[in-house]
Design an enzyme around this catalytic site. Structure first.
Site, PDB file in Angstrom:
ATOM      1  N   SER A 118      59.078  17.879  -6.646  1.00 16.20           N
ATOM      2  CA  SER A 118      59.098  19.228  -6.092  1.00 16.20           C
ATOM      3  C   SER A 118      58.692  20.249  -7.160  1.00 16.20           C
ATOM      4  O   SER A 118      57.612  20.146  -7.744  1.00 16.20           O
ATOM      5  CB  SER A 118      60.477  19.533  -5.504  1.00 16.20           C
ATOM      6  OG  SER A 118      60.433  20.697  -4.705  1.00 16.20           O
ATOM      7  N   GLU A 212      52.103  16.324  -1.511  1.00 18.58           N
ATOM      8  CA  GLU A 212      53.220  16.388  -0.565  1.00 18.58           C
ATOM      9  C   GLU A 212      53.684  17.833  -0.483  1.00 18.58           C
ATOM     10  O   GLU A 212      53.382  18.640  -1.353  1.00 18.58           O
ATOM     11  CB  GLU A 212      54.360  15.464  -1.007  1.00 18.58           C
ATOM     12  CG  GLU A 212      55.040  15.838  -2.311  1.00 18.58           C
ATOM     13  CD  GLU A 212      56.129  16.893  -2.168  1.00 18.58           C
ATOM     14  OE1 GLU A 212      56.682  17.046  -1.064  1.00 18.58           O
ATOM     15  OE2 GLU A 212      56.411  17.578  -3.172  1.00 18.58           O
ATOM     16  N   HIS A 277      59.608  15.048   0.143  1.00 22.36           N
ATOM     17  CA  HIS A 277      60.860  15.660   0.588  1.00 22.36           C
ATOM     18  C   HIS A 277      61.425  15.000   1.845  1.00 22.36           C
ATOM     19  O   HIS A 277      62.231  15.599   2.546  1.00 22.36           O
ATOM     20  CB  HIS A 277      60.646  17.148   0.859  1.00 22.36           C
ATOM     21  CG  HIS A 277      60.466  17.979  -0.377  1.00 22.36           C
ATOM     22  ND1 HIS A 277      59.266  18.056  -1.055  1.00 22.36           N
ATOM     23  CD2 HIS A 277      61.335  18.751  -1.063  1.00 22.36           C
ATOM     24  CE1 HIS A 277      59.402  18.866  -2.098  1.00 22.36           C
ATOM     25  NE2 HIS A 277      60.642  19.300  -2.129  1.00 22.36           N
TER      26      HIS A 277
END
Length: 309
Positions: A118, A212, A277
């Site tokens: 992330s 992502e 995620h």
């Protein structure tokens, strides 16, 4: 020597009894999340060191000031007893300290694991590039998947302790069929796009680019992909592998958008990597040589410990 040909080192594997550091270079972590993360790592036989600032806040969304978070990372990395540095969670804030890291000093500590994803995308790339180190894009111990999905936990454990994962199955459609080889790179789409033009700008030259995202509307995905196209980054990738696009709108709309922005690059593109995620978050050794083959829906990592592509 380019990123696609430079040798990266896989850190020495962990053993029970080793010490790891738990830090928060981005957002703050609740006391409950800290306790759960520590308990999980201790169940693997690890000694866990953490900073008292894990749950502190600055501007309500940072785990301490920039100086404090920079100090926490640097001290953890330089601690000779620490064999791995695990980021407790993402959030926001890593980019605020990336340009202030003293890489010459960090290099004196020798190779060790850096784990995160992330917002930590920026740190993974910077440390990997500057120290010629394979970093682990994987689940963070204060987040639920590493505790609630056995496969997520097993995959991270194997990446840290061995045996090293040799292949990852891809469940999604092949938008552009083909076979490609190169070091794994990438991570969170927004972080990659917002890092263009900086000292930690992403590169994908001859590499397998993983993308992502979470919580972005389709137009936001379009904006970030267009930014990477305009910067010439997508055009230089050897192949593109799409992870989870969690809560980013109707899945078919997202796939259509991704096909529109990626299918004309002349390289293999495939979806369905369980990373990012989602409820399952497999660990990716960024910088390690890998082979993408859409015909068998698989990424193979032949020699992740020391490799030249």
């Amino acid at each position: 020597m380019t990123a696609a040909t430079r040798r990266r080192v896989y850190p020495p594997l962990l053993r029970p009894g080793d010490t790891v550091a738990l830090i928060a270079p981005a957002g703050p972590v609740s006391s409950q999340e800290i306790a759960a993360a520590q308990a999980h790592l201790m169940a693997w036989g690890l000694q866990v060191r953490s900073t008292s600032r894990l749950s502190s806040t600055h501007h309500e969304y940072l785990a301490g000031s920039d100086d404090e978070r920079l100090t926490d990372f640097t001290e953890a990395w330089l601690d000779p007893a620490v064999r791995a540095v695990l980021c407790a969670r993402g959030g926001y804030g890593t980019q605020r300290i990336a340009d202030r890291l003293d890489y010459r000093l960090l290099a004196t500590a020798g190779p060790k694991f850096l784990v995160g994803s992330s917002d930590i995308t920026c740190l993974l790339q910077a440390v990997g590039d500057q120290l010629d180190l394979i970093t682990l894009h994987g689940p963070m111990p204060a987040c639920r998947p590493v505790r609630e999905d056995p496969e997520t936990a097993r995959h991270l454990h194997d990446a840290l302790f061995g045996p090293l994962p040799q292949a990852i199955r891809l469940a999604g459609p092949a938008m552009v069929p083909g076979r490609a080889q190169g070091p794994l790179t990438g991570g969170n789409l927004t972080l990659l796009a917002s890092s263009t033009g900086t000292r930690t700008a992403p590169t994908a030259d001859g590499q397998l680019l993983v993308l992502e995202e979470v919580g972005e509307e389709p137009y936001g995905l379009d904006r970030s992909l267009t930014q990477l196209r305009r910067a010439g980054i997508l055009q230089r990738a050897a192949g593109i592998v799409l992870g989870d696009f969690t809560r980013c709108g109707p899945p078919q709309q997202v796939l259509t958008l991704l096909h529109d922005r990626l299918s004309d690059l002349g390289v293999p593109v495939i979806a369905g990597l369980p990373a990012g995620h989602g409820t399952r978050q497999l660990t990716l050794p960024l910088g390690s040589c890998a082979v993408l083959d859409t015909a068998v829906h698989r990424i193979t990592i032949p020699l992740p410990e020391r490799t030249l592509c």
